[in-house]
Design a protein around this motif. Sequence first.
Motif, PDB file in Angstrom:
ATOM      1  N   ILE A 158      49.387  38.190  33.364  1.00 25.61           N
ATOM      2  CA  ILE A 158      48.346  39.210  33.279  1.00 25.61           C
ATOM      3  C   ILE A 158      48.490  40.149  34.452  1.00 25.61           C
ATOM      4  N   GLU A 193      43.610  40.920  43.420  1.00 25.29           N
ATOM      5  CA  GLU A 193      43.486  41.961  42.396  1.00 25.29           C
ATOM      6  C   GLU A 193      44.682  42.908  42.384  1.00 25.29           C
ATOM      7  N   THR A 220      48.423  41.856  29.167  1.00 26.16           N
ATOM      8  CA  THR A 220      48.873  40.470  29.042  1.00 26.16           C
ATOM      9  C   THR A 220      50.175  40.361  28.263  1.00 26.16           C
ATOM     10  N   TRP A 257      47.187  43.457  36.989  1.00 25.88           N
ATOM     11  CA  TRP A 257      45.949  43.744  37.695  1.00 25.88           C
ATOM     12  C   TRP A 257      44.981  44.539  36.822  1.00 25.88           C
ATOM     13  N   ARG A 258      45.505  45.220  35.795  1.00 23.72           N
ATOM     14  CA  ARG A 258      44.641  45.989  34.893  1.00 23.72           C
ATOM     15  C   ARG A 258      44.231  45.189  33.659  1.00 23.72           C
ATOM     16  N   GLY A 259      44.765  43.970  33.547  1.00 23.38           N
ATOM     17  CA  GLY A 259      44.393  43.161  32.404  1.00 23.38           C
ATOM     18  C   GLY A 259      45.365  43.168  31.242  1.00 23.38           C
ATOM     19  N   SER A 287      43.293  35.248  31.261  1.00 21.47           N
ATOM     20  CA  SER A 287      42.283  36.215  31.682  1.00 21.47           C
ATOM     21  C   SER A 287      42.125  36.105  33.195  1.00 21.47           C
ATOM     22  N   ARG A 288      41.436  37.075  33.776  1.00 17.72           N
ATOM     23  CA  ARG A 288      41.261  37.038  35.225  1.00 17.72           C
ATOM     24  C   ARG A 288      39.877  37.524  35.612  1.00 17.72           C
ATOM     25  N   ASP A 289      39.391  37.000  36.708  1.00 12.73           N
ATOM     26  CA  ASP A 289      38.131  37.417  37.315  1.00 12.73           C
ATOM     27  C   ASP A 289      38.451  37.756  38.757  1.00 12.73           C
ATOM     28  N   ASN A 290      38.623  39.036  39.026  1.00 10.58           N
ATOM     29  CA  ASN A 290      39.042  39.453  40.365  1.00 10.58           C
ATOM     30  C   ASN A 290      37.945  39.251  41.403  1.00 10.58           C
TER      31      ASN A 290
END
Length: 124
Positions: free
Chosen positions: A50, A29, A56, A52-54, A69-72
């Motif tokens: 991307i 993250e 892009t 750490w805050r989203g 996209s990310r799923d921390n």
Amino acid sequence: VTLVESGGGRVLPGGSLRLSCAASGFRYEDYVVGWFRQAPGKDREFVAAISWRGFTRYADSVKGRFTISRDNVKNTVYLQVHSLKLEDTAVYYCAARQSWVIRTLHWLSEYDYWGQGTQVTVSS
């Protein structure tokens, strides 16, 4: 520290895939994650990143077709790819770095960790 890509495959033009990049061994993250690709005989090129805050960023060639996209919680970053074209055929790599500097997001040398890649083949 490892990054492992998955989700590649062979698809028809116009098809879709979801690529995944799973991380272990560090605080995912806290890192910026980028996707790159390398077609046969060509240099590795930036696709998307991307923060750490989203936040892009995308290469012009994939804007409107690819979504990062990310799923921390799952320590995973995804690259959803739609409307695939023949020229999207490549090995896709994910990579991680600590800084979000827009003008250098495409610089391979700024990324600390790399995965081994997953093959995407677009073919009729």
